[in-house]
Design a protein around this motif. Sequence first.
Motif, PDB file in Angstrom:
ATOM      1  N   ILE A  67       0.867  -1.180   0.000  1.00 46.60           N
ATOM      2  CA  ILE A  67       0.000   0.000   0.000  1.00 46.60           C
ATOM      3  C   ILE A  67       0.906   1.234   0.000  1.00 46.60           C
ATOM      4  O   ILE A  67       1.802   1.341   0.840  1.00 46.60           O
ATOM      5  CB  ILE A  67      -0.919   0.046   1.254  1.00 46.60           C
ATOM      6  N   ILE A  68       0.665   2.148  -0.947  1.00 39.19           N
ATOM      7  CA  ILE A  68       1.465   3.374  -1.037  1.00 39.19           C
ATOM      8  C   ILE A  68       0.510   4.570  -1.055  1.00 39.19           C
ATOM      9  O   ILE A  68      -0.313   4.696  -1.969  1.00 39.19           O
ATOM     10  CB  ILE A  68       2.348   3.383  -2.305  1.00 39.19           C
ATOM     11  N   PRO A  69       0.612   5.452  -0.055  1.00 43.75           N
ATOM     12  CA  PRO A  69      -0.243   6.646  -0.048  1.00 43.75           C
ATOM     13  C   PRO A  69       0.099   7.570  -1.215  1.00 43.75           C
ATOM     14  O   PRO A  69       1.266   7.666  -1.611  1.00 43.75           O
ATOM     15  CB  PRO A  69       0.097   7.329   1.281  1.00 43.75           C
ATOM     16  N   PHE A  70      -0.908   8.224  -1.768  1.00 41.84           N
ATOM     17  CA  PHE A  70      -0.663   9.219  -2.817  1.00 41.84           C
ATOM     18  C   PHE A  70       0.346  10.232  -2.293  1.00 41.84           C
ATOM     19  O   PHE A  70       0.271  10.663  -1.144  1.00 41.84           O
ATOM     20  CB  PHE A  70      -1.962   9.935  -3.195  1.00 41.84           C
ATOM     21  N   GLY A  71       1.275  10.626  -3.151  1.00 46.06           N
ATOM     22  CA  GLY A  71       2.276  11.618  -2.796  1.00 46.06           C
ATOM     23  C   GLY A  71       3.554  11.028  -2.225  1.00 46.06           C
ATOM     24  O   GLY A  71       4.581  11.686  -2.213  1.00 46.06           O
ATOM     25  N   LYS A  72       3.515   9.764  -1.752  1.00 49.50           N
ATOM     26  CA  LYS A  72       4.696   9.141  -1.158  1.00 49.50           C
ATOM     27  C   LYS A  72       5.461   8.324  -2.197  1.00 49.50           C
ATOM     28  O   LYS A  72       4.862   7.549  -2.940  1.00 49.50           O
ATOM     29  CB  LYS A  72       4.303   8.212   0.001  1.00 49.50           C
ATOM     30  N   GLY A  73       6.766   8.510  -2.203  1.00 51.24           N
ATOM     31  CA  GLY A  73       7.589   7.745  -3.129  1.00 51.24           C
ATOM     32  C   GLY A  73       7.306   8.124  -4.571  1.00 51.24           C
ATOM     33  O   GLY A  73       6.505   9.009  -4.859  1.00 51.24           O
ATOM     34  N   ILE A  74       7.984   7.447  -5.479  1.00 52.63           N
ATOM     35  CA  ILE A  74       7.823   7.731  -6.906  1.00 52.63           C
ATOM     36  C   ILE A  74       6.407   7.352  -7.344  1.00 52.63           C
ATOM     37  O   ILE A  74       5.721   8.119  -8.020  1.00 52.63           O
ATOM     38  CB  ILE A  74       8.881   6.967  -7.740  1.00 52.63           C
ATOM     39  N   CYS A  75       5.947   6.174  -6.938  1.00 55.20           N
ATOM     40  CA  CYS A  75       4.609   5.716  -7.330  1.00 55.20           C
ATOM     41  C   CYS A  75       3.524   6.665  -6.830  1.00 55.20           C
ATOM     42  O   CYS A  75       2.608   7.020  -7.566  1.00 55.20           O
ATOM     43  CB  CYS A  75       4.354   4.307  -6.809  1.00 55.20           C
ATOM     44  N   GLY A  76       3.629   7.074  -5.581  1.00 57.81           N
ATOM     45  CA  GLY A  76       2.637   7.984  -5.007  1.00 57.81           C
ATOM     46  C   GLY A  76       2.630   9.349  -5.672  1.00 57.81           C
ATOM     47  O   GLY A  76       1.581   9.992  -5.790  1.00 57.81           O
ATOM     48  N   GLN A  77       3.810   9.782  -6.131  1.00 55.68           N
ATOM     49  CA  GLN A  77       3.879  11.067  -6.837  1.00 55.68           C
ATOM     50  C   GLN A  77       3.225  10.958  -8.217  1.00 55.68           C
ATOM     51  O   GLN A  77       2.532  11.881  -8.657  1.00 55.68           O
ATOM     52  CB  GLN A  77       5.338  11.512  -6.981  1.00 55.68           C
ATOM     53  N   VAL A  78       3.417   9.838  -8.902  1.00 62.12           N
ATOM     54  CA  VAL A  78       2.813   9.639 -10.223  1.00 62.12           C
ATOM     55  C   VAL A  78       1.287   9.559 -10.109  1.00 62.12           C
ATOM     56  O   VAL A  78       0.570  10.029 -10.988  1.00 62.12           O
ATOM     57  CB  VAL A  78       3.405   8.382 -10.921  1.00 62.12           C
ATOM     58  N   ALA A  79       0.799   9.004  -8.998  1.00 68.07           N
ATOM     59  CA  ALA A  79      -0.653   8.930  -8.772  1.00 68.07           C
ATOM     60  C   ALA A  79      -1.261  10.327  -8.743  1.00 68.07           C
ATOM     61  O   ALA A  79      -2.415  10.520  -9.112  1.00 68.07           O
ATOM     62  CB  ALA A  79      -0.950   8.188  -7.476  1.00 68.07           C
ATOM     63  N   GLU A  80      -0.475  11.320  -8.313  1.00 68.23           N
ATOM     64  CA  GLU A  80      -0.965  12.695  -8.242  1.00 68.23           C
ATOM     65  C   GLU A  80      -0.651  13.498  -9.503  1.00 68.23           C
ATOM     66  O   GLU A  80      -1.449  14.316  -9.939  1.00 68.23           O
ATOM     67  CB  GLU A  80      -0.359  13.408  -7.023  1.00 68.23           C
ATOM     68  N   SER A  81       0.520  13.271 -10.087  1.00 64.03           N
ATOM     69  CA  SER A  81       0.958  14.104 -11.224  1.00 64.03           C
ATOM     70  C   SER A  81       0.371  13.654 -12.562  1.00 64.03           C
ATOM     71  O   SER A  81       0.292  14.443 -13.499  1.00 64.03           O
ATOM     72  CB  SER A  81       2.485  14.079 -11.339  1.00 64.03           C
ATOM     73  N   ALA A  92      19.347  10.026  -5.416  1.00 59.63           N
ATOM     74  CA  ALA A  92      19.235  11.479  -5.563  1.00 59.63           C
ATOM     75  C   ALA A  92      17.822  11.985  -5.280  1.00 59.63           C
ATOM     76  O   ALA A  92      17.589  13.183  -5.271  1.00 59.63           O
ATOM     77  CB  ALA A  92      19.658  11.893  -6.976  1.00 59.63           C
ATOM     78  N   GLN A  93      16.877  11.070  -5.045  1.00 59.95           N
ATOM     79  CA  GLN A  93      15.481  11.450  -4.798  1.00 59.95           C
ATOM     80  C   GLN A  93      15.202  11.557  -3.299  1.00 59.95           C
ATOM     81  O   GLN A  93      15.461  10.615  -2.555  1.00 59.95           O
ATOM     82  CB  GLN A  93      14.533  10.400  -5.393  1.00 59.95           C
ATOM     83  N   ASP A  94      14.665  12.699  -2.880  1.00 65.27           N
ATOM     84  CA  ASP A  94      14.307  12.869  -1.469  1.00 65.27           C
ATOM     85  C   ASP A  94      13.112  11.993  -1.090  1.00 65.27           C
ATOM     86  O   ASP A  94      13.076  11.409  -0.022  1.00 65.27           O
ATOM     87  CB  ASP A  94      13.926  14.331  -1.183  1.00 65.27           C
ATOM     88  N   ASN A  95      12.130  11.922  -1.964  1.00 60.38           N
ATOM     89  CA  ASN A  95      10.862  11.248  -1.668  1.00 60.38           C
ATOM     90  C   ASN A  95      10.852   9.851  -2.284  1.00 60.38           C
ATOM     91  O   ASN A  95       9.940   9.486  -2.996  1.00 60.38           O
ATOM     92  CB  ASN A  95       9.699  12.096  -2.209  1.00 60.38           C
TER      93      ASN A  95
END
Length: 150
Positions: A67-81, A92-95
């Motif tokens: 389970i990955i919350p929206f906004g968390k990690g690369i997958c969660g960021q793609v869910a929003e973007s 090199a990625q903070d999130n």
Amino acid sequence: MFNQLKIQVQNITKNSEQSVDERLKEICVLLKESVSYYDWVGFYFKNGDKNELKLGPFAGAPTDHTIIPFGKGICGQVAESNENFVVPDVQAQDNYIACSITVKAEIVIPLFKDGKNIGQIDIDSNTPNPFSKEDERFLEFVNDQVSQIL
């Protein structure tokens, strides 16, 4: 290489003898076994009405990140973007949510059905910076084929 894989992906999606999950799993296995730098391949899908992703079929080592919350990690960021996200160097990625210490790069391509982002294909690589525009176009094709059977 990708042209041959496109035909195989189409053949898998057209096989109505198998369930959707079986076909998705078969696609994951095909990609992982056919592309030397695809070390983990999986699908995440929006989890009902929740703002989170749930792991679907995958090929590779088991992950704790089911389970990955929206906004968390690369997958969660793609869910929003709603946009492709190619990470040449995960360090090199903070999130970034580390699934394995061996992962060096990641590519996540959103999966749309009727214009809505309903999930994504996620690929981890143990090779630094392996992904090209060709990978992006190929994975967009894969998601387009998958969306037709969902």
